[in-house]
Every structure is written in structure tokens, then in C-alpha cells.
Design an enzyme around this catalytic site. Structure first.
Site, mmCIF file in Angstrom:
data_model
loop_
_atom_site.group_PDB
_atom_site.id
_atom_site.type_symbol
_atom_site.label_atom_id
_atom_site.label_comp_id
_atom_site.label_asym_id
_atom_site.label_seq_id
_atom_site.Cartn_x
_atom_site.Cartn_y
_atom_site.Cartn_z
ATOM 1 N N ASN A 162 77.244 -7.494 -48.962
ATOM 2 C CA ASN A 162 76.731 -7.377 -50.515
ATOM 3 C C ASN A 162 77.692 -6.752 -51.468
ATOM 4 O O ASN A 162 77.809 -6.958 -52.389
ATOM 5 C CB ASN A 162 75.525 -6.965 -50.592
ATOM 6 C CG ASN A 162 74.911 -5.398 -50.093
ATOM 7 O OD1 ASN A 162 75.839 -5.189 -49.064
ATOM 8 N ND2 ASN A 162 74.024 -4.610 -50.465
ATOM 9 N N LYS A 185 84.269 -2.884 -38.971
ATOM 10 C CA LYS A 185 83.755 -4.201 -38.478
ATOM 11 C C LYS A 185 83.031 -4.685 -39.800
ATOM 12 O O LYS A 185 81.859 -4.356 -40.071
ATOM 13 C CB LYS A 185 82.732 -4.405 -37.538
ATOM 14 C CG LYS A 185 82.296 -5.876 -36.842
ATOM 15 C CD LYS A 185 80.966 -5.763 -36.482
ATOM 16 C CE LYS A 185 79.940 -5.885 -37.699
ATOM 17 N NZ LYS A 185 79.944 -7.084 -38.415
ATOM 18 N N SER A 240 70.626 -3.171 -42.747
ATOM 19 C CA SER A 240 69.268 -3.329 -42.634
ATOM 20 C C SER A 240 68.479 -2.129 -41.466
ATOM 21 O O SER A 240 69.304 -1.837 -40.720
ATOM 22 C CB SER A 240 68.679 -4.705 -42.076
ATOM 23 O OG SER A 240 68.676 -4.882 -40.639
ATOM 24 N N GLU A 261 73.140 4.065 -43.624
ATOM 25 C CA GLU A 261 72.393 3.679 -44.965
ATOM 26 C C GLU A 261 71.500 2.401 -44.839
ATOM 27 O O GLU A 261 72.474 1.433 -44.738
ATOM 28 C CB GLU A 261 73.931 3.984 -45.787
ATOM 29 C CG GLU A 261 73.260 3.707 -47.398
ATOM 30 C CD GLU A 261 73.209 2.295 -48.023
ATOM 31 O OE1 GLU A 261 71.986 1.943 -47.995
ATOM 32 O OE2 GLU A 261 73.995 1.772 -48.365
ATOM 33 N N LEU A 262 70.448 2.546 -44.716
ATOM 34 C CA LEU A 262 69.719 1.445 -44.605
ATOM 35 C C LEU A 262 68.986 0.825 -45.687
ATOM 36 O O LEU A 262 69.341 0.876 -46.784
ATOM 37 C CB LEU A 262 68.733 1.843 -43.333
ATOM 38 C CG LEU A 262 69.264 2.734 -42.153
ATOM 39 C CD1 LEU A 262 68.294 3.003 -41.151
ATOM 40 C CD2 LEU A 262 70.440 1.695 -41.422
ATOM 41 N N CYS A 295 70.790 -2.696 -51.973
ATOM 42 C CA CYS A 295 69.703 -1.854 -51.403
ATOM 43 C C CYS A 295 69.081 -0.864 -52.374
ATOM 44 O O CYS A 295 67.926 -0.278 -52.221
ATOM 45 C CB CYS A 295 70.214 -1.056 -50.171
ATOM 46 S SG CYS A 295 71.698 -0.057 -50.642
ATOM 47 N N GLU A 392 61.908 -5.562 -48.976
ATOM 48 C CA GLU A 392 63.062 -5.663 -49.606
ATOM 49 C C GLU A 392 63.389 -7.124 -50.300
ATOM 50 O O GLU A 392 63.656 -7.960 -49.272
ATOM 51 C CB GLU A 392 64.305 -4.952 -48.980
ATOM 52 C CG GLU A 392 65.462 -4.643 -49.706
ATOM 53 C CD GLU A 392 66.440 -3.686 -49.177
ATOM 54 O OE1 GLU A 392 67.153 -3.072 -49.670
ATOM 55 O OE2 GLU A 392 66.753 -3.941 -47.744
#
Length: 489
Positions: A162, A185, A240, A261-262, A295, A392
Site C-alpha cells: 500500500n 522483500k 497484517s 507494524e501490523l 493501516c 480493518e
């Protein structure tokens, strides 16, 4: 294929091979995969598809270069990042178009992301020379205590689709500044921005071995062997929560340093004493930035009963004025979602809310034509037990929920496993401070709809993650603390 000569030229300029330790090459298997334009469904190009052997080659290069890079002068590390910052700024227009082609957001938003991404390199170029330590006398006076901070070592950085450029610079910047070698990656959907970033860093003078960039269609097959290899010392992941949990488990055997960072489920709270013009503008920023695919996006809009009807009407009016279309076109405000699966999830959430009693004031369905478009949507009278209030959304859907008291909305806002960011609009200073102190989130936006800033620590609590990125603490994620006791006094 890209539809204009300029688009084709921008795509053509990007390396399509793997970057392994600073060297461009094909995947060992020879495999490639297609990169799609989500606005048209057409194929932009093919890029090399990294596998297990390529990942281990990258780790070998990172481990070999680590002692050299750790000893590299901090000022010189900073100057490389500064040059990379300047190159990103100089190439903002082309890099923004590239991002729009592979991700979908309007070009104006892509340009804003390139500027934001570049700032991480500028910020951490300055932090590279500020890695300090400490010296003190032991309480008994018999020894001296020296504390130093050293690079943690080879680091695996996994970024989402994103914000394909900004999430790369937010991780690479502090790692490089700290003296860590890195393997990036990128997401399968958006590898081109990451490959372009590697090209920029090479031009800025980053030495061989310090950086690898490995696009892949088999994330687990690539990263699994790396996480099980003792030469890797650090994992930083943005994505996620379910994937984050799995990666934490995989990291346990080697006791890797991890930063996560989820996911988020951000409450956007409007009290009846708020400046409604500012609140609606803030809601548009917090909800519609990046097509809602963020997020930090406002996921649940709680509006006090006295102003709920007026706020919702104003929000629907602003959302209705947005133009949906291909992000490369002039005047477009809302591009496509990343793929058909994402669009299907958004529709399921809207349908569930309507089934439970929510009213559709605007949108509520997919857009016309090719590509993965979804209409800007406003839902009123959304039940608290609907899936859209727990999940979400990652799309242009604004569910509005009415509340009556401060205590009620605080309870509802905190009633989630997530805790990334919260937004509060009120003119009451005492209430603003109470909410900021009691909301269970790593960040709070008070009377503003955007919190992201390279100079501030970004991160969440609960199942929204571990650690912080950005700010003066961002480099700490890539440093180990070593204590040296000196006797003979």
C-alpha cells in the site's frame, strides 16, 4: 502494457532483475512473474521471481559485508542517505507515475508518498552521526561503566504493497544509518518501486553487499530459510496481524530481534463541541488517504449524537464529490483497490453491515469498467456488532456510529485487539488530554486526520505491533546495547 509512451518509458527504466548484494541478476531458477496495473487489469511487465537459493545468496552477501559496513564512518553512511534523498526528490514525477501504475493511487497521492519516503532518508542521514553511548563511575567507585551501541547485523525487511516506497525507506533508512546490511522483500503486487529504490541507492553510492531486493511470489519459501539461519539478526515486518504472528513464531527459534507494524482498527471520534468543518476535513484525510488502504485509516467513525446527523450529511457530500478513475488521469481522486480479492472483502463488509441494519447514504457497490474500483461509501446507523466495526476495511468505506457519552465511546474505541492509532476531535482541552491518555493506541491524532511524520515514532500497541519506526527512536530498532566494565581503579 502501459497505455502511453511516457508510462511505457517509466516502466522500462526500472531494473527487472533481482538485486543481490548490489548486483543485478536473474533468479537462479530463471522464473519471473507478472506485475499488473490494478486500474486496467493489464500486465505492466515481468520481474525476476526470487526463490530459496536467491535468498540465501543475499544473506551470504549481507553477512560478508556486515563487518565492513558496521565500521563504515557514520558521516559517510549519512551522506549516502542524503544523496539518495536528493535523487528521490529529483525523480519524484517518474517515481510517482511508476507507483500509480503498479498500485493504483492517484498520481498526486503518489507524489506525496515519494516526498514522504524521501524524508526518511533525510531524517536518518542526520541520525547516523548521533548514535551515542555512555560513561559512568560504578557506585562503589571500583570500576567504570561504558555503554556502546552497535549495529544489530543483517536484517530482513518485509514491506507491504500500500505504501511501496515509503515503507521501504522507513526501514532501509535507519538500518543503513545504524550500520546494518539489509535484505528487502517487497510485496508481490508492487515490486517496481522497491527495485527503483535499489537503483537510486546504488547511484547514491551504497557499497556492494549492503542491500538486496528480492521480489517473489513465494514469500514463505524465500523468508523461511532466512529466519532459520543464525546469520540473520533482525526482522522488520509491516503487514497484517495474522502474518505478523506467524513471523514472530518463526523468529523464535533464532530469538531474532523483531519489529512489527501490523493491522489497525482506528476509531475516529467526533464530540459535539468539535469544529465540524475541521472534523469533516480530518475524516476525509483519515479515511480516504491512499483510497482507504492504510493501516492508519479511520475504520470506525464515532460521532456524538448531537452532531451525528449533520456530520454524516457533510461527510457524504464531500465523499460524493470525489471522482473515481485511473490514477494517471487528471482530476481523479480515488483509484482502484489493489486487486479483486481486496474489492470483494470490502463488499462483504458493506453487505454485512446493511444486513444488520446500517443505511447506505452513498455508494455501497463496486465501480464500473475494468479494474478493481469501489465507490466511495458512507454508512449510517452502523450496528456495533457489524463486521465493519471489528475488521480493518482497507477501502473507501466510512461507517458512522453514534454515541452519547465520553465514557461510552472510550469503552467502544478500546474494545478491539488492535491499537495503532486513534483520532479525536474536540475543543475541550481536558477531554482531549483524557482521551489521549486513555485510548489504547500507540498514536493519537488530536484535531488532525494525519499522524504520519518521519520525525515522530510510528507504531502501535496490543496486536498492532512491536517497536517504533521513525523519530529519534527509530534507529534504536537496529542497534544493540553493549556494556563494558573497566576495572583497575
Amino acid at each position: 502494457m502501459a497505455t502511453t509512451e511516457r508510462e511505457a518509458r517509466v516502466v522500462e527504466r526500472v531494473p527487472k532483475q533481482l538485486c543481490v548484494g548490489g548486483h543485478w541478476r536473474d533468479a537462479r531458477s530463471g522464473a519471473t512473474f507478472k506485475v499488473e496495473d490494478p486500474a486496467t487489469g493489464s500486465v505492466l511487465c515481468e520481474v525476476a521471481d526470487a526463490g530459496r537459493a536467491d535468498g540465501l545468496d543475499a544473506l551470504e552477501a549481507a553477512a560478508a559485508a556486515q563487518p565492513f559496513w558496521a565500521g563504515y564512518p557514520p558521516r559517510d553512511r549519512g551522506e549516502i542517505l542524503r544523496r539518495a534523498y536528493e535523487l528521490l526528490v529529483d525523480r519524484q514525477d517518474d517515481l510517482a507515475l511508476l507507483m500509480t501504475l503498479e498500485m493504483g493511487k492517484p498520481v498526486g497521492e503518489s507524489k506525496a508518498e515519494i516526498a514522504y519516503a524521501a524524508e526518511f532518508f533525510r531524517w536518518f542521514s542526520e541520525e547516523a552521526v548521533r548514535i551515542g553511548g555512555g560513561y559512568s563511575v560504578a557506585p562503589n567507585g571500583q570500576s567504570r561503566l561504558v555503554v556502546m551501541r552497535q549495529p544489530v547485523g543483517p536484517s530482513l525487511l518485509i514491506t507491504p504493497w500500500n505504501f511501496p516506497m515509503a515503507m521501504g525507506t522507513r526501514k532501509i533508512g535507519p538500518a543503513v544509518a545504524a550500520g546494518c546490511t539489509v535484505i528487502l522483500k517487497p510485496a508481490q503486487q508492487t515490486p517496481l518501486s522497491a527495485l527503483a529504490l535499489a537503483d537510486v541507492l546504488q547511484e547514491a553510492g551504497l557499497p556492494d553487499g549492503v542491500l538486496s531486493v528480492l521480489p517473489t511470489t513465494d514469500a514463505g519459501g524465500l523468508t523461511g530459510p532466512l529466519l532459520g539461519d543464525g546469520r540473520l539478526r533482525k526482522l522488520s515486518f509491516t503487514g497484517s496481524t495474522p502474518v505478523g504472528r506467524a513471523l514472530i513464531k518463526q523468529s523464535a527459534d533464532q530469538v531474532l530481534r523483531t519489529s512489527m507494524e501490523l493491522g489497525g482498527n482506528a476509531p475516529f471520534i467526533v464530540f459535539d463541541d468539535a469544529d465540524l468543518d475541521a472534523a469533516v476535513t480530518g475524516a476525509m484525510q483519515a479515511k480516504m488517504r491512499n483510497i482507504g488502504e492504510a493501516c492508519t485509516a479511520a475504520n470506525r467513525l464515532y460521532v456524538q449524537a448531537g452532531v451525528a446527523e449533520e456530520f454524516t450529511a457533510r461527510l457524504a457530500e464531500r465523499m460524493a464529490a470525489l471522482r473515481v478513475g485511473r490514477g494517471t488521469e487528471a482530476g481523479v481522486d480515488v483509484g482502484p483497490l489493489i486487486d479483486d480479492k481486496a474489492r470483494g472483502k470490502v463488499q462483504e463488509l458493506v453487505d454485512d453491515a446493511v444486513t444488520r441494519g446500517a443505511r447506505v447514504l452513498l455508494g455501497g457497490e463496486a465501480g464500473d469498467g475494468p479494474g478493481y474500483f469501489y465507490q466511495p461509501t458512507v454508512l449510517a446507523d452502523v450496528p456495533k456488532d457489524s463486521e465493519v466495526s471489528r475488521t480493518e476495511i482497507f477501502g473507501p468505506v466510512a461507517p458512522v456510529i453514534s454515541f452519547r457519552t465520553e465514557e461510552e465511546v472510550l469503552t467502544e474505541a478500546n474494545n478491539t485487539e488492535y491499537g495503532l492509532v486513534s483520532y479525536v476531535f474536540t475543543e475541550n482541552l481536558g477531554r482531549a488530554l483524557r482521551m489521549a491518555e486513555n485510548l489504547e493506541s500507540g498514536m493519537v491524532g488530536l484535531n488532525q486526520g494525519v499522524v504520519s511524520n518521519p520525525a515522530a515514532p510510528f507504531g502501535g500497541v496490543k496486536q498492532s505491533g512491536l517497536g517504533r519506526e521513525g523519530g529519534s527512536v527509530g534507529i534504536d530498532e537496529y542497534l544493540e546495547v553493549k556494556y563494558v566494565g573497566i576495572g583497575g581503579f
